[in-house]
Enzyme design. Structure first.
Site, PDB file in Angstrom:
ATOM      1  CG  HIS A 145      -2.269   0.601   0.934  1.00  0.00           C
ATOM      2  ND1 HIS A 145      -2.474   1.622   0.037  1.00  0.00           N
ATOM      3  CD2 HIS A 145      -3.489   0.309   1.438  1.00  0.00           C
ATOM      4  CE1 HIS A 145      -3.749   1.947   0.014  1.00  0.00           C
ATOM      5  NE2 HIS A 145      -4.392   1.159   0.843  1.00  0.00           N
ATOM      6  CG  ASP A 153      -8.539   8.978  -5.070  1.00  0.00           C
ATOM      7  OD1 ASP A 153      -7.718   9.893  -5.297  1.00  0.00           O
ATOM      8  OD2 ASP A 153      -8.771   8.060  -5.880  1.00  0.00           O
ATOM      9  CB  THR A 195     -22.131  10.346  -0.451  1.00  0.00           C
ATOM     10  OG1 THR A 195     -21.264  10.028   0.657  1.00  0.00           O
ATOM     11  CG2 THR A 195     -21.804  11.739  -0.969  1.00  0.00           C
ATOM     12  NE  ARG A 196     -23.098   3.565  -3.081  1.00  0.00           N
ATOM     13  CZ  ARG A 196     -22.834   2.775  -4.118  1.00  0.00           C
ATOM     14  NH1 ARG A 196     -23.579   1.707  -4.344  1.00  0.00           N
ATOM     15  NH2 ARG A 196     -21.858   3.066  -4.963  1.00  0.00           N
ATOM     16  CG  ASP A 255     -12.374 -12.133 -19.875  1.00  0.00           C
ATOM     17  OD1 ASP A 255     -11.651 -13.121 -19.607  1.00  0.00           O
ATOM     18  OD2 ASP A 255     -13.110 -12.081 -20.876  1.00  0.00           O
ATOM     19  CG  ASP A 279      -6.085   6.237   6.382  1.00  0.00           C
ATOM     20  OD1 ASP A 279      -6.756   6.092   5.353  1.00  0.00           O
ATOM     21  OD2 ASP A 279      -5.370   5.355   6.869  1.00  0.00           O
ATOM     22  NE  ARG A 325     -11.520  14.807  -1.849  1.00  0.00           N
ATOM     23  CZ  ARG A 325     -12.539  15.307  -1.152  1.00  0.00           C
ATOM     24  NH1 ARG A 325     -12.369  16.443  -0.494  1.00  0.00           N
ATOM     25  NH2 ARG A 325     -13.695  14.700  -1.104  1.00  0.00           N
ATOM     26  N   GLY A 372      -5.992   1.736  -3.956  1.00  0.00           N
ATOM     27  CA  GLY A 372      -6.983   0.924  -4.648  1.00  0.00           C
ATOM     28  C   GLY A 372      -7.161   1.308  -6.099  1.00  0.00           C
TER      29      GLY A 372
END
Length: 361
Positions: free
Chosen positions: A65, A203, A171-172, A306, A223, A207, A70
């Site tokens: 990391h 992320d 947001t969700r 795939d 973080d 920004r 990600g």
């Protein structure tokens, strides 16, 4: 060390894994990282290809990391799959280490109070987190239908004044993370005055000024901490928890990120900030009880990679067996449902599941 490729064979069949719920069976499918080695001897990327007796295969990936986040990790996997199918690259990776001032001299003092680099809250009455780190943990994969996700989002946004001055709904992520945080406090039976922190991974590509280029390959996340009294999270409307999370996220702007860089550059030893607590290290910030981390994989292209063999039977996170770690994953069916992968101390998981579902069923 660079990349390590491992080929393995198993006497098991894919059917032996059932619904792919968390199981010790996974441990033999995932490359083992030997953290006792000096840092420079640990590979940055490990792949294990396991062939099963039935003819099925498992492709398991572990990446540093410190090198990628990600977004970059999935960029790599997607392009790797494209090359394996005989297709050209779609987005060329950009390896620009100067864009984030990696080599520049230190600036002035940090312009912000970076709570993410401070010690996190401890349980009331405790002087350290040593005993909490020792407690046995367990992992659960909790499913939420689109209707349930929409219900939680409505619960956070309706009938409260926590929305920002521009009237943007939560947001969700802000609603689900707040919901998880709130129910973790209930399950852990925190007292009202217990301080608790939620770690939010942001992320910052878009920004920065100017924004990082498409295809930037590296770790462009940080973080930040949302902090609250446990009693406020439990007794106030869900929108309050979402508001604390939004406040933490919105700090992350160009000036804040660069200030964080300067703060880290002034540290003589960065080992304290490495998240090695999950492998038995008693140093560094502890994201477990009374704290929590919720990482969103909701926008990552996790499904349908795939490599020439068609769509996968299953995709999911590997082992993440340390207290307070949780992930939000989208459904492989793209139907709006969400999977919450969460690790808590074993003594708290049953209560967490109960609280998690009772408000939405």
């Amino acid at each position: 060390m660079g990349a390590q490729f491992i080929e393995a064979e198993s006497e098991s069949n894919l059917n032996d894994f059932g619904d792919f719920s968390p199981s010790p069976l996974y441990n033999d499918l995932i490359p083992n990282v030997d953290y006792s080695l000096p840092m420079h001897e640990i590979p940055l990327f490990l792949v294990q290809l396991t062939r099963f007796k039935c003819g099925g295969i498992c492709l398991s990936l572990t990446m540093s990391h410190a090198v990628v986040d990600g977004t970059s990790g999935l960029h790599f996997f997607t392009e790797w799959a494209r090359i394996a199918r005989g297709e050209p690259l779609e987005t060329m990776p950009i390896f620009d280490r100067e864009v984030l001032r990696a080599g520049e001299p230190l600036g002035g003092p940090p312009c912000f109070d970076h709570s993410e680099f401070n010690d996190l809250p401890l349980l009331l009455g405790q002087l350290d987190s040593v005993e909490e780190r020792k407690k046995k943990t367990t992992v659960a994969m909790l499913n939420l239908t689109k209707t349930q996700v929409d219900g939680i989002k409505k619960l956070a946004n309706d009938g409260c004044n926590w929305n920002d001055k521009n009237g943007r709904v939560y947001t969700r992520y802000e609603t689900l993370a707040g919901y998880i945080w709130r129910n973790a406090c209930k399950a852990r039976e925190h007292k009202h005055e217990q301080l608790t922190a939620l770690s939010v991974c942001v992320d910052f590509r878009s920004r920065m000024k100017p924004p990082l280029a498409k295809g930037y390959f590296g770790n462009a996340t940080m973080d930040v901490m949302a902090i609250s009294l446990a009693g406020d999270l439990v007794t106030k409307p869900l929108g309050y928890a979402s508001s604390r999370i939004r406040e933490a996220i919105e700090k992350v702007k160009d000036e804040y990120v660069r200030s964080a860089f300067d703060c880290l550059k002034k540290q003589e030893d960065l080992r304290y900030y490495q998240n090695f607590h999950e492998i038995g290290n008693n140093e560094g910030p502890f994201y477990g009880n009374p704290n929590l981390g919720v990482v969103s994989w909701l926008t990552l292209p996790l499904h349908g990679l795939d490599f020439g063999w068609g769509k996968e039977v299953y995709m999911g996170p590997g082992t993440h067996d340390f207290d307070g770690d949780s992930l939000l994953l989208s459904s492989p069916n793209d139907d709006g449902s969400v999977v919450v992968a969460i690790c808590l101390q074993e003594i708290h998981m049953k209560a967490f599941k109960k609280h998690f579902y009772e408000d939405i069923l």
